[in-house]
Enzyme design. Structure first.
Site, short mmCIF file in Angstrom:
data_model
loop_
_atom_site.label_atom_id
_atom_site.label_comp_id
_atom_site.label_asym_id
_atom_site.label_seq_id
_atom_site.Cartn_x
_atom_site.Cartn_y
_atom_site.Cartn_z
N VAL A 35 0.83 -1.21 0.00
CA VAL A 35 0.00 0.00 0.00
C VAL A 35 0.86 1.26 0.00
CG1 VAL A 35 -1.67 1.35 1.32
CG2 VAL A 35 -1.95 -1.13 1.11
N ASP A 60 10.83 3.03 5.84
CA ASP A 60 10.43 1.72 6.33
C ASP A 60 11.52 1.23 7.29
OD1 ASP A 60 8.28 -0.60 5.13
OD2 ASP A 60 9.95 -1.34 6.32
N THR A 98 -2.13 -3.88 9.74
CA THR A 98 -2.85 -4.07 10.99
C THR A 98 -3.40 -5.49 11.00
OG1 THR A 98 -4.67 -2.86 9.92
CG2 THR A 98 -3.44 -1.71 11.63
N THR A 100 -5.96 0.06 8.24
CA THR A 100 -7.32 -0.33 8.59
C THR A 100 -7.43 -0.61 10.08
OG1 THR A 100 -7.59 -1.34 6.41
CG2 THR A 100 -9.18 -1.96 8.11
N CYS A 138 -6.55 -8.07 4.31
CA CYS A 138 -7.73 -7.19 4.39
C CYS A 138 -9.01 -7.96 4.68
CB CYS A 138 -7.89 -6.40 3.09
SG CYS A 138 -6.63 -5.13 2.84
N ARG A 182 0.83 -13.18 2.70
CA ARG A 182 0.34 -12.92 4.05
C ARG A 182 -1.06 -13.51 4.26
NH1 ARG A 182 0.79 -6.57 4.49
NH2 ARG A 182 0.16 -6.83 2.31
#
Length: 460
Positions: free
Chosen positions: A22, A40, A90, A125, A265, A336
């Site tokens: 993202v 990062d 998250t 999120t 997500c 992931r």
């Protein structure tokens, strides 16, 4: 001049904290309009970007080579920016409760380097309230500054769809929010620099947080319904895909399909909402029911594979099964929270030997997260079953005859080579075999053609 004008005039910089699937595309997009610092904590990742390599494959190596983003893992460089965007993951913990560690850590890092007059926008999120109730206190503590006086905050949920070359940052309406009207206006104008589709000003930060978390919850519930239909129709020996195609002729039928629901997500966000609901004294009914169905699909697919292998008179313990695709969705290296791993673990419980092929998957992440090594497609031979789990574009070129060869001693041969030598005895390609189990999770192949080719065929 306000902060927006200073950014446009390149008198102030934008920082991106978190350069994953993202954050990195956002940094690259803004770098076309402003000076951008891409930060990062993973130094290896920033070094890859500096050398012109895009491990996410979201924008490609050529774009990374030519971008003006100033990639760094030196947190002190954040002091050079006044507009900060936090785009860190998250995830959820093993008990499905929110793991806010990344966003809290990013807030601490940014807080230590926050200067007066800054605006901080969170994109991660979260459930409603995290930005103002959890992140702001951390920023204030680490910086010694006062929110609303020395710096302002906002929230703009990310909507980037990894692997999707159509729905990009530029083409998706961006929801923005700010703690006051002035902040909201600046945030909106900054994002309008890169979002061609325009922005939508949410009524408050909590509204924007809530809007994001329900977007993926809605998709999760709809997919769960499709998965439940698939279970029902398979018991009835009715082809689910055929049913959906027929139902889809109605103008208002929603276009969803069954499948494994993983990733960072859809398979995660609903738990953020239900967690907050539990804190408020309400136990979710629909959302958690949908989550349970989707979380159990890996086990269901594995069990269905075993049943089909038994039908084909296969010995289960010691059987060889090839799985094509292990990323959480097609055409992305992202592994992931991939639910293909659930299929693998369940089959291994039966004593099945698994080989995984995936030309798109990030090999290092796959080994680090799951201790799984990939095989080359040429190594797939002597299989008892083949599972196509992820419909990568590379896999769509594989013909049923190619798949059939994976069950013989020769193994996979591409169509061009196979056509040249099919008449010779050099290749083991017994087209008349009736014990080849093909599990087509996303319906890549034509059912009738697969059955006519002699496969024991199954799909969701």
């Amino acid at each position: 001049m306000n902060l927006y004008e200073n950014i446009v005039n390149r008198e102030e910089k934008i920082s991106l904290i978190g350069l994953g699937y993202v954050g990195m595309p956002i940094a690259v997009a803004f770098a076309k309009k402003a000076d951008v610092i891409g930060f990062d904590v993973n130094k290896q990742k920033t070094e890859l970007y500096k050398s012109g390599i895009d491990p996410t494959k979201e924008v490609g190596n050529e774009v990374i080579k030519n971008t003006t983003v100033d990639f760094t893992s030196d947190e002190a460089r954040l002091r050079e920016a006044k507009f900060h965007i936090v785009a860190v993951p998250t995830p959820v913990k093993d008990d499905h409760t929110p793991d806010l560690t990344p966003v809290e850590s990013a807030s601490r890092t940014l807080g230590k380097n926050l200067t007066k007059g800054s605006i901080v926008v969170f994109e991660s999120t979260v459930y409603p309230g995290v930005t103002e109730d959890i992140c702001v206190p951390i920023l204030e503590k680490e910086s010694g500054l006062k929110c609303g006086v020395d710096f302002k905050v906002g929230y703009s949920p990310e909507r980037i769809n990894p692997g999707d070359k159509v729905h990009r940052l530029e083409t998706i309406i961006k929801v923005v929010s700010g703690q006051d009207e002035e902040t909201l206006d600046i945030i909106a104008r900054v994002y309008e620099l890169v979002v061609d589709a325009g922005v939508y000003k949410a009524a408050s930060i909590k509204v924007a947080e809530a809007a994001k978390v329900i977007e993926n919850s809605q998709r999760d519930i709809n997919i769960a319904f499709m998965n439940e239909l698939s279970i029902i129709f398979n018991k009835m020996e009715i082809d689910t895909k055929a049913v959906l195609e027929a139902a889809g002729t109605k103008w208002n039928f929603l276009n969803f399909s069954p499948g494994l629901v993983g990733g960072h997500c859809i398979g995660v966000d609903p738990y953020y909402l239900t967690y907050k609901a539990e804190q408020m004294g309400y136990h979710s009914q629909i959302i958690l029911s949908g989550r349970k169905i989707n979380d159990d699909m890996g086990k269901y697919i594995a069990e269905s594979t075993v049943k089909k292998m038994i039908k084909a008179n296969k010995q289960i313990n010691g059987a060889k099964v090839a799985i094509f695709g292990i990323t959480f969705k097609e055409n992305t290296p992202d592994v992931r929270n991939t639910k293909v791993v659930d299929v693998i673990k369940e089959l291994e419980e039966y004593g099945v030997d698994i080989k995984v092929v995936d030309p798109a998957a990030d090999k290092e992440d796959l080994w680090r997260e799951y201790r799984i090594k990939l095989c080359e497609i040429e190594d797939i031979k002597g299989m008892d079953a083949v599972i196509f789990a992820v419909p990568h574009d590379e896999f769509k070129a594989i013909q049923l005859e190619n798949v059939k060869m994976m069950f013989g001693t020769t193994g996979y041969v591409n169509s061009e080579v196979m056509n040249e030598v099919a008449a010779t005895s050099e290749f083991d390609i017994d087209i008349d075999r009736k014990d080849c189990v093909l599990m087509d999770i996303k319906g890549m192949f034509n059912r009738k053609e697969a059955e006519d080719t002699g496969f024991v065929y199954w799909r969701l």
